[in-house]
Design a protein around this motif. Structure first.
Motif, PDB file in Angstrom:
ATOM      1  N   PHE A 196     -13.586 -47.373 -99.627  1.00  7.89           N
ATOM      2  CA  PHE A 196     -14.880 -47.181-100.283  1.00  7.89           C
ATOM      3  C   PHE A 196     -15.689 -46.092 -99.603  1.00  7.89           C
ATOM      4  CE2 PHE A 196     -19.417 -48.123 -99.809  1.00  7.89           C
ATOM      5  CZ  PHE A 196     -19.848 -48.116-101.125  1.00  7.89           C
ATOM      6  N   TYR A 200     -16.925 -42.877-102.175  1.00  4.55           N
ATOM      7  CA  TYR A 200     -18.241 -42.504-102.721  1.00  4.55           C
ATOM      8  C   TYR A 200     -18.589 -41.072-102.343  1.00  4.55           C
ATOM      9  CZ  TYR A 200     -20.861 -43.008 -98.300  1.00  4.55           C
ATOM     10  OH  TYR A 200     -21.347 -42.850 -97.028  1.00  4.55           O
ATOM     11  N   LYS A 201     -18.130 -40.647-101.161  1.00  3.38           N
ATOM     12  CA  LYS A 201     -18.382 -39.277-100.711  1.00  3.38           C
ATOM     13  C   LYS A 201     -17.535 -38.282-101.502  1.00  3.38           C
ATOM     14  CE  LYS A 201     -16.369 -38.102 -97.013  1.00  3.38           C
ATOM     15  NZ  LYS A 201     -15.934 -38.050 -95.598  1.00  3.38           N
ATOM     16  N   GLU A 204     -18.891 -37.742-104.922  1.00  2.00           N
ATOM     17  CA  GLU A 204     -20.010 -36.795-104.975  1.00  2.00           C
ATOM     18  C   GLU A 204     -19.522 -35.363-104.789  1.00  2.00           C
ATOM     19  OE1 GLU A 204     -24.463 -36.400-103.012  1.00  2.00           O
ATOM     20  OE2 GLU A 204     -23.565 -38.354-103.383  1.00  2.00           O
ATOM     21  N   LYS A 209     -20.998 -39.384-109.777  1.00  2.00           N
ATOM     22  CA  LYS A 209     -21.931 -40.303-109.129  1.00  2.00           C
ATOM     23  C   LYS A 209     -21.415 -41.727-109.255  1.00  2.00           C
ATOM     24  CE  LYS A 209     -25.031 -40.243-113.181  1.00  2.00           C
ATOM     25  NZ  LYS A 209     -26.413 -39.966-113.618  1.00  2.00           N
ATOM     26  N   PHE A 210     -21.805 -42.561-108.339  1.00  2.00           N
ATOM     27  CA  PHE A 210     -21.293 -43.933-108.266  1.00  2.00           C
ATOM     28  C   PHE A 210     -22.018 -44.861-109.238  1.00  2.00           C
ATOM     29  CE2 PHE A 210     -20.335 -48.092-106.611  1.00  2.00           C
ATOM     30  CZ  PHE A 210     -19.068 -47.971-106.071  1.00  2.00           C
ATOM     31  N   PHE A 220     -18.819 -44.510-111.740  1.00  2.00           N
ATOM     32  CA  PHE A 220     -17.663 -43.921-111.056  1.00  2.00           C
ATOM     33  C   PHE A 220     -16.395 -43.946-111.903  1.00  2.00           C
ATOM     34  CE2 PHE A 220     -17.651 -48.396-109.546  1.00  2.00           C
ATOM     35  CZ  PHE A 220     -16.377 -48.784-109.957  1.00  2.00           C
ATOM     36  N   GLY A 225     -14.391 -39.595-110.974  1.00  2.00           N
ATOM     37  CA  GLY A 225     -13.951 -40.724-110.167  1.00  2.00           C
ATOM     38  C   GLY A 225     -12.441 -40.785-110.049  1.00  2.00           C
ATOM     39  N   PRO A 372     -24.432 -43.746 -99.089  1.00  2.00           N
ATOM     40  CA  PRO A 372     -23.658 -44.801 -99.753  1.00  2.00           C
ATOM     41  C   PRO A 372     -24.496 -45.527-100.804  1.00  2.00           C
ATOM     42  CG  PRO A 372     -24.321 -45.491 -97.554  1.00  2.00           C
ATOM     43  CD  PRO A 372     -24.660 -44.039 -97.657  1.00  2.00           C
ATOM     44  N   PRO A 373     -23.890 -45.889-101.935  1.00  2.00           N
ATOM     45  CA  PRO A 373     -24.604 -46.691-102.924  1.00  2.00           C
ATOM     46  C   PRO A 373     -24.904 -48.074-102.356  1.00  2.00           C
ATOM     47  CG  PRO A 373     -22.281 -46.560-103.472  1.00  2.00           C
ATOM     48  CD  PRO A 373     -22.508 -45.609-102.336  1.00  2.00           C
TER      49      PRO A 373
END
Length: 416
Positions: A196, A200-201, A204, A209-210, A220, A225, A372-373
């Motif tokens: 994870f 997420y990085k 981006e 976007k998540f 995502f 994604g 991070p989300p």
């Protein structure tokens, strides 16, 4: 990436914040002639930096003779429980350490005071903004660490590949990793954890976007994604060892790099000291992106309690602890993480130290930050869902598209 435990404290505090009223008490700041005591609860100095914190406290008290700072330092593992107890009783310190993952819960429940009149020019902009909500500043960054790309110059030279630069993309990294990899000799071109915290990085970095803007559903499960998942999982067994070959073993990546068997490593600046002697020739650079740059950032901050009776004095301490030259110099000279200062002259001693030569990359990475989300109580479930989905892709039991669709359904259910 070897991730520091940034989110754990925020998750532990979420439950207590959701049930405990943290309404703002009446403020009765002392006059300039009245002596006051400000309590500061922290975990960041525990484990060897207590004297460094005391140096900063003494400098503050000398500059502000009417304010005394009373420090409580706790181990990270005990900090959440102690703060929970204080929040329940309304006895929390005037100022206390928080992390990025905590901010939303604190703000929503009125536990922290908005800070007015902060000189934002003293801080790196991306660090300062990460502790803002609805246009207000709710905490001040006190230190940070981020993720960069480590590379072994000797392996690059042997493969006849030019060293990474700040303009590199994923394509450049992949091409270099393939040339460096010699699995028969146990040499690999690249290492990036399939998890994870890398997804997420990477997402981006593709321009994706998540979460959707309203935070009520995921975003995502998209072409970006899928590309990010394939980028991470596709390294395993090609330019990166598989979990069966040791990739799932703690610190396997840093050992591989130290042993001179790894061309590139995505990891945090906190592992740099591990490579003081080996490998012989190495450096760092800002991580490559796909369509754009995005670097993972981990930070701590100092917040002022909404219940403090001495808010002005508490904020003065919070600002000193996070932006003073004494703080910055103390951190740099002792290696106690890095200060959030925007003053390049203060950073010069750090930038001119020995390995890595390109220490400027640590600060360049702050220009494009991926945070991070955060979804509250179900944060760890979200982390596990994504990591498990990526594991299925890595093991070739699922396509990236199908794995992310399943993960999206599970996380959307958590967000309802």
């Amino acid at each position: 990436m070897n991730k520091k435990p940034v989110a754990a404290l925020g998750l532990a505090l979420a439950a207590i914040l959701s049930t405990t009223g943290c309404g703002s008490a009446a403020k009765s700041d002392a006059s300039s002639n009245e002596k006051v005591t400000i309590k500061y609860s922290n975990f960041t100095s525990n484990g060897g930096n207590e004297k460094n914190l005391d140096t900063i406290v003494q400098a503050f008290e000398k500059a502000n003779p009417n304010i005394t700072v009373q420090v409580t330092t706790l181990p990270y593992k005990d900090y959440a429980t102690a703060l929970q107890t204080d929040l329940s009783a309304g006895t929390q310190a005037d100022t206390f350490d928080i992390e990025y993952a905590n901010l939303g819960s604190y703000v929503a429940n009125g536990a922290v005071a908005p800070l007015d009149g902060v000189d934002g020019s003293k801080y790196k902009e991306s660090l300062l903004k990460s502790y803002q909500s609805d246009g207000k500043q709710y905490a001040l960054p006190s230190s940070f660490s981020d993720v960069v790309l480590y590379f072994n110059k000797d392996l690059f030279d042997k493969a006849g590949v030019k060293y990474p630069t700040a303009s590199w993309t994923w394509a450049d990294e992949t091409a270099a990793a393939k040339k460096i990899t010699d699995s028969g000799a146990g040499v690999y071109g690249d290492f990036q954890n399939v998890s994870f915290y890398e997804f997420y990085k990477a997402l981006e970095q593709t321009g994706g976007k998540f979460l959707n803007d309203d935070g009520k559903s995921v975003a995502f499960n998209s072409p970006q994604g899928v590309k990010a998942a394939e980028w991470l999982a596709g390294k395993s067994g090609t330019t990166m060892p598989t979990p069966a070959q040791g990739a799932g073993t703690p610190d396997f990546d840093t050992k591989l790099f130290k042993d001179g068997k790894l061309g590139m490593l995505h990891s945090g600046i906190w592992v740099a000291s591990s490579f003081a002697d080996t490998p012989k020739n190495w450096d760092i650079v800002v991580e490559p992106g796909d369509t754009q740059k995005a670097s993972a950032l981990f930070s701590n901050a100092v917040a002022v309690s909404a219940n403090t009776k001495n808010q002005a004095a508490a904020q003065k301490w919070a600002e000193f602890m996070t932006s003073s030259e004494v703080m910055a110099q103390t951190r740099i000279s002792s290696g106690w993480e890095l200060p959030p200062t925007s003053d390049e002259s203060v950073l010069k001693p750090y930038l001119t130290k020995d390995k890595p030569a390109n220490r400027k990359a640590v600060f360049d990475a702050l220009e494009h930050v991926a945070l991070p989300p955060v979804i509250g109580d179900n944060q760890q479930k979200m982390v596990d869902i994504i990591t498990n989905a990526l594991g299925e892709v890595e093991a070739k039991r699922s396509s990236a598209s199908d794995a992310l669709k399943g993960a999206a359904d599970q996380i959307n259910a958590l967000l309802k």
